[in-house]
Design a protein around this motif. Structure first.
Motif, PDB file in Angstrom:
ATOM      1  N   PHE A  24       0.910  -1.196   0.040  1.00 47.24           N
ATOM      2  CA  PHE A  24      -0.085   0.071   0.033  1.00 47.24           C
ATOM      3  C   PHE A  24       0.805   1.458  -0.023  1.00 47.24           C
ATOM      4  O   PHE A  24       1.954   1.178   0.705  1.00 47.24           O
ATOM      5  CB  PHE A  24      -1.081  -0.001   0.988  1.00 47.24           C
ATOM      6  CG  PHE A  24      -0.507  -0.023   2.466  1.00 47.24           C
ATOM      7  CD1 PHE A  24      -0.127   1.041   3.409  1.00 47.24           C
ATOM      8  CD2 PHE A  24      -0.146  -1.182   3.084  1.00 47.24           C
ATOM      9  CE1 PHE A  24       0.565   1.078   4.442  1.00 47.24           C
ATOM     10  CE2 PHE A  24       0.427  -1.322   4.442  1.00 47.24           C
ATOM     11  CZ  PHE A  24       0.684   0.001   5.197  1.00 47.24           C
ATOM     12  N   HIS A  69      -5.238  -2.990   3.212  1.00 47.02           N
ATOM     13  CA  HIS A  69      -4.970  -2.181   1.774  1.00 47.02           C
ATOM     14  C   HIS A  69      -6.230  -1.321   1.782  1.00 47.02           C
ATOM     15  O   HIS A  69      -5.903  -0.187   1.404  1.00 47.02           O
ATOM     16  CB  HIS A  69      -4.729  -3.332   0.834  1.00 47.02           C
ATOM     17  CG  HIS A  69      -4.609  -2.434  -0.492  1.00 47.02           C
ATOM     18  ND1 HIS A  69      -5.584  -2.089  -1.416  1.00 47.02           N
ATOM     19  CD2 HIS A  69      -3.394  -1.922  -1.137  1.00 47.02           C
ATOM     20  CE1 HIS A  69      -5.191  -1.482  -2.481  1.00 47.02           C
ATOM     21  NE2 HIS A  69      -3.882  -1.611  -2.368  1.00 47.02           N
ATOM     22  N   ASP A 103      -4.378   2.393   1.899  1.00 45.55           N
ATOM     23  CA  ASP A 103      -3.907   2.745   0.643  1.00 45.55           C
ATOM     24  C   ASP A 103      -4.109   3.945   0.127  1.00 45.55           C
ATOM     25  O   ASP A 103      -5.443   4.218   0.166  1.00 45.55           O
ATOM     26  CB  ASP A 103      -4.336   1.828  -0.366  1.00 45.55           C
ATOM     27  CG  ASP A 103      -3.193   2.025  -1.799  1.00 45.55           C
ATOM     28  OD1 ASP A 103      -2.215   2.126  -1.767  1.00 45.55           O
ATOM     29  OD2 ASP A 103      -4.133   1.840  -3.013  1.00 45.55           O
TER      30      ASP A 103
END
Length: 148
Positions: free
Chosen positions: A23, A73, A77
């Motif tokens: 990420f 994630h 991210d």
């Protein structure tokens, strides 16, 4: 993802699952002694999560790989880690978004999810690479106390 060999964690469980992901996130370490890291900057973090347990769930999984990705994630991210104020803090050094603390918090998020599952798997290791030459390994059960 480039093949990576991770440090192994010893544990007493029959099954071990490993999930790799990456990420991209920005952060700063809110301390003058952090030097250049006190400025806003970003990394492409590479993460390996190790989950272990003795029992599989009703679908035959220890844990579904996609659930781990959603937990981490999808949350981090392309974000500013410092903006996740329920997880990170500018006042408490144990909650500064250092690689060490990010690794621990990732583990805590995953373990909270696993604790709600019937098979009660354990997150036994987090490997978090911040740069090509720097990484942290976090093992929540160092010393062997798996709480069972």
């Amino acid at each position: 993802m480039i093949q990576q060999i991770y440090p192994s964690v010893m544990h007493p469980f029959r099954y071990e699952l490993n999930k790799d992901m990456h990420f991209a996130a920005a952060h700063y370490v809110p301390s003058e002694s952090a030097g250049a890291c006190s400025n806003v900057h970003g990394h492409t973090y590479f993460l390996n999560v190790t989950v272990a347990g003795n029992e599989l769930d009703e679908t035959g999984f220890l844990v579904n790989f996609s659930q781990i990705k959603k937990l981490i994630h999808d949350r981090f991210d392309h974000t500013m880690l410092n903006d996740h104020s329920s997880l990170f803090s500018d006042e408490d050094p144990s909650r500064f978004p250092t690689t060490e603390n990010v690794a621990r918090i990732v583990c805590e998020l995953i373990q909270a999810y696993l604790d709600r599952s019937a098979n009660k798997a354990k997150c036994v290791q987090i490997f978090l690479r911040e740069t090509p030459t720097s990484y942290v390994v976090y093992r929540p059960y160092a010393g062997g106390n798996y709480g069972e």
